[in-house]
Design a protein around this motif. Structure first.
Motif, mmCIF file in Angstrom:
data_model
loop_
_atom_site.group_PDB
_atom_site.id
_atom_site.type_symbol
_atom_site.label_atom_id
_atom_site.label_comp_id
_atom_site.label_asym_id
_atom_site.label_seq_id
_atom_site.Cartn_x
_atom_site.Cartn_y
_atom_site.Cartn_z
ATOM 1 N N THR A 288 0.843 -1.195 0.000
ATOM 2 C CA THR A 288 0.000 0.000 0.000
ATOM 3 C C THR A 288 0.879 1.247 0.000
ATOM 4 N N GLU A 289 0.716 2.098 -0.988
ATOM 5 C CA GLU A 289 1.476 3.349 -1.042
ATOM 6 C C GLU A 289 1.031 4.239 0.108
ATOM 7 N N ALA A 315 7.283 4.346 3.577
ATOM 8 C CA ALA A 315 6.384 5.500 3.569
ATOM 9 C C ALA A 315 7.183 6.782 3.421
ATOM 10 N N GLN A 316 6.512 7.811 2.886
ATOM 11 C CA GLN A 316 7.034 9.169 2.883
ATOM 12 C C GLN A 316 6.422 9.899 4.075
ATOM 13 N N ILE A 317 7.186 10.816 4.670
ATOM 14 C CA ILE A 317 6.712 11.559 5.831
ATOM 15 C C ILE A 317 6.415 12.996 5.418
ATOM 16 N N ASP A 378 -7.262 21.702 6.148
ATOM 17 C CA ASP A 378 -6.166 20.805 6.520
ATOM 18 C C ASP A 378 -5.204 20.672 5.346
ATOM 19 N N PRO A 379 -4.306 21.641 5.180
ATOM 20 C CA PRO A 379 -3.384 21.597 4.035
ATOM 21 C C PRO A 379 -2.438 20.409 4.064
ATOM 22 N N GLN A 380 -2.117 19.896 5.238
ATOM 23 C CA GLN A 380 -1.225 18.734 5.321
ATOM 24 C C GLN A 380 -1.890 17.482 4.753
ATOM 25 N N LEU A 381 -3.125 17.242 5.181
ATOM 26 C CA LEU A 381 -3.860 16.098 4.651
ATOM 27 C C LEU A 381 -4.158 16.278 3.174
ATOM 28 N N SER A 382 -4.518 17.476 2.773
ATOM 29 C CA SER A 382 -4.831 17.740 1.370
ATOM 30 C C SER A 382 -3.611 17.471 0.493
ATOM 31 N N GLU A 383 -2.433 17.883 0.938
ATOM 32 C CA GLU A 383 -1.217 17.668 0.175
ATOM 33 C C GLU A 383 -0.885 16.190 0.070
ATOM 34 N N ALA A 384 -1.122 15.458 1.146
ATOM 35 C CA ALA A 384 -0.862 14.014 1.134
ATOM 36 C C ALA A 384 -1.775 13.303 0.137
ATOM 37 N N LYS A 386 -3.333 14.629 -2.401
ATOM 38 C CA LYS A 386 -2.959 15.088 -3.733
ATOM 39 C C LYS A 386 -1.753 14.314 -4.271
ATOM 40 N N SER A 387 -0.751 14.119 -3.426
ATOM 41 C CA SER A 387 0.457 13.388 -3.842
ATOM 42 C C SER A 387 0.141 11.934 -4.159
#
Length: 389
Positions: A288-289, A315-317, A378-384, A386-387
């Motif tokens: 799972t990515e 995982a990426q952090i 929540d820009p952190q969750l949104s960015e995750a 999106k990526s």
């Protein structure tokens, strides 16, 4: 297996010192222990000065003295003098609350998660459908007083224990919001938020873990299997605001991604390795990515998971640097229901790094402000997400 010659030497030495060892057993044991590869015992502490203080206090004090409280106070002061923020003494009431929280029983409170931001006790999350959100408490509020007592010299554990209490009772807190002080009188209620929650958004799974308690491993595995059964291949693991908990719970969570026997964390006392925690197998999320969200309140067991998934390239952090708590504590039951939580070792990520007071830097820095949180952004969750998409 001990050779016969060594036994003869030990016997001879003990015969020589036997006549003077009766009242100094601990000293002689500690003297000889390193020679024969044994672990030294703690010697006796001279508490005569403490007894003198007590005798003078009892003779002069105009009032009643509660001996149980005096003993608790002396024990607390002794432990605090060790100078370690994470080694602490808890009286019976505090110990009961601590043990309940680790077993998943949060008890009654107001529904806030408190962490350290800029070295200040700060509301990092306001839980839905609880008293605090109804009263108007916001993420980013710095807690400066609880029931009229300043929080300046209190640990996060002590602050949260003072906020908690019996359902139906009231707690008064004073917060600093920007430059403005605000006071709230909030009725405590039973908190039923589980340690793990799952949301599916745009075919991306979001697994949020708020603490590592006795239920975390079971809940995380249940949701991991659900994710796999639904054919979802992208996941955000949200560890923001998670101050830690059981190492065994961190092991259970990290094992969902890692191959069996993969190194999760190494514990050392000085330079000596005392334990290696490895993955248990059944890694249902291995393919799972994954992106892990972490922040400055992600600590201890959270950092163990972050470090394990990062170093094992699972995982990426995203987010900001974690808190930086690289030590292990053991809870030890004491007399009369008290508890001693003592630092027994430092822990190291699979790459051999101790992150104490340094934290773990994200692969991608994404900031979030209290204003954004309180606007529902929540820009952190949104960015995750999106990526991953």
């Amino acid at each position: 297996k001990v050779e016969l010659s060594t036994l003869v030497i030990i016997s001879g030495v003990m015969t020589i010192v036997g006549f003077i060892a009766g009242t100094r057993k601990a000293e002689f044991y500690n003297l000889l222990a390193p020679v024969f590869g044994l672990q030294s015992q703690a010697g006796e502490l001279d508490l005569s000065s403490v007894q003198n203080v007590y005798k003078t206090l009892a003779e002069k004090f105009d009032g009643d003295l509660d001996q149980a409280k005096l003993v608790d106070g002396a024990s607390r002061g002794l432990v605090e003098a060790a100078g370690d923020d994470y080694t602490m003494y808890m009286d019976a009431e505090e110990a009961e609350e601590f043990n309940k929280s680790l077993e998943g029983d949060i008890g009654a409170g107001i529904g806030v998660e408190v962490g350290v931001r800029n070295n200040l006790p700060t509301v990092v999350r306001v839980l839905k459908n609880n008293s605090a959100v109804k009263a108007g408490v916001l993420a980013g509020d710095v807690i400066v007083e609880v029931n009229g007592e300043s929080t300046e010299d209190l640990t996060i554990e002590k602050i949260t224990s003072k906020i908690k209490g019996e359902a139906g009772t009231t707690v008064k807190i004073k917060v600093l919001r920007g430059q403005e002080e605000k006071e709230f009188s909030i009725t405590r209620a039973t908190i039923s938020n589980p340690s793990v929650e799952l949301e599916i958004r745009e075919n991306v799974a979001i697994m949020a873990i708020s603490r590592f308690d006795g239920e975390t491993g079971t809940l995380a595995r249940k949701y991991a299997q659900q994710i796999k059964n639904q054919g979802i291949s992208k996941l955000v693991l949200d560890l923001r605001g998670n101050g830690g908990g059981y190492v065994t719970a961190a092991q259970a969570v990290a094992s969902l991604w890692l191959n069996e026997k993969s190194l999760i964390v190494t514990e050392k006392k000085g330079t000596k390795v005392i334990d290696e925690v490895r993955a248990t197998g059944d890694n249902v999320l291995a393919d799972t990515e994954t992106i892990v969200l972490a922040d400055e309140s992600s600590a201890s067991a959270s950092e163990i998971v972050v470090g394990a998934l990062k170093d094992n390239k699972k995982a990426q952090i995203y987010g900001v640097k974690t808190y930086g708590k690289g030590s292990v504590q053991e809870p030890i039951d004491m007399k009369n229901g008290a508890l001693l939580k003592v630092t027994i070792a430092k822990w190291y990520t699979p790459s051999g790094k101790n992150i104490d007071k340094e934290g773990i830097a994200p692969d991608k820095t994404v900031e979030i402000t209290a204003e954004q949180i309180n606007r529902g952004e929540d820009p952190q969750l949104s960015e995750a997400i999106k990526s991953l998409k």
